[in-house]
Design a protein around this motif. Structure first.
Motif: not given
Ligand code: CDP
Length: 215
Positions: A33-34, A124-126, A178, A93, A151, A11-12, A85
């Protein structure tokens, strides 16, 4: 064979900014994807869906009436670009993202973003789950302090209120969830280039990713 650049990280970490700019430079599509997890979270919060009800959440995710256009995110006809956001939405999420059925429900939607001439996918899992054959995988990270500061600035700029101590705690809690969840934990994909951006500007990070892609 449509190329994908997978950019994952905590995150961030600056993933969003970097992935967006890389996509612009290459003329590629962009997958946030988030945002899909955030849109599901927002819908669930509004409907009062039980956040432990995996199947109800998966159903919401599968039928998300979302639309991405020119940097704006629409849910049905409503522009929710800023709203998703909010910290509450991000935290929710991250909580629902541990649910396998929900993650599974979002796979098809994510794969659909891969269109010519190419895709930059941010999440996170791309690189580990959704696009394991991506020709370039990047794991973008930064120190907890650097990320909390980013952030903080992001939230203040968007008109939200923010408190540094709360943010640090939230960040650490989110990292913990995560990284340690049973499904799609946040780890660098096999063959991923790790990029620590703590002491880098976004432009420098973008240049580095473009250089790797060209190599
Ligand atoms: O802005 P931030 O990076 O905190 O969050 P985000 O990328 O918008 O994603 C929100 C939440 O979704 C994250 O805290 C992840 O737990 C989850 N996420 C995930 O599990 N898998 C992804 N491909 C993208 C997001």
């Amino acid at each position: 064979n449509i190329p994908v650049i997978a950019i994952d990280g905590p995150t961030a970490s600056g993933k969003g900014t970097v992935a967006h700019r890389v996509a612009d430079k290459l003329g590629f599509h962009y997958l946030d994807s988030g945002a899909l997890y955030r849109l599901t979270a927002l819908t669930a919060l509004r409907r009062g869906t039980d956040l432990r009800d995996e199947h109800a959440l998966a159903k919401l995710a599968e039928h998300l009436p979302c639309h991405f256009a020119g940097g704006e995110i629409l849910l049905a006809q409503e522009n929710v670009t800023e709203l998703i956001r909010a910290e509450e939405v991000g935290n929710t999420a991250s909580k629902i993202a541990v649910l396998p059925t929900l993650r599974h429900a979002l796979v098809g939607l994510q794969l659909g973003f891969r269109k010519t001439p190419g895709l930059v996918a941010d999440g996170r899992d791309m690189g580990t789950v959704i696009f394991p054959h991506a020709p370039l995988k990047v794991f973008l990270t930064a120190s907890v302090e650097a990320r909390a500061q980013r952030r903080y600035k992001q939230l203040i700029d968007k008109g939200f209120s923010a408190n540094m101590e709360d943010l640090l705690m939230d960040l650490q809690a989110r990292d913990e969830r995560d990284t340690h969840r049973a499904i799609a934990p946040l780890v660098p994909a096999e063959g991923a280039h790790v990029l620590d951006t703590s002491a880098m500007t976004a432009d420098e990070a973008v240049e580095t990713v473009l250089k790797w892609y060209a190599a």
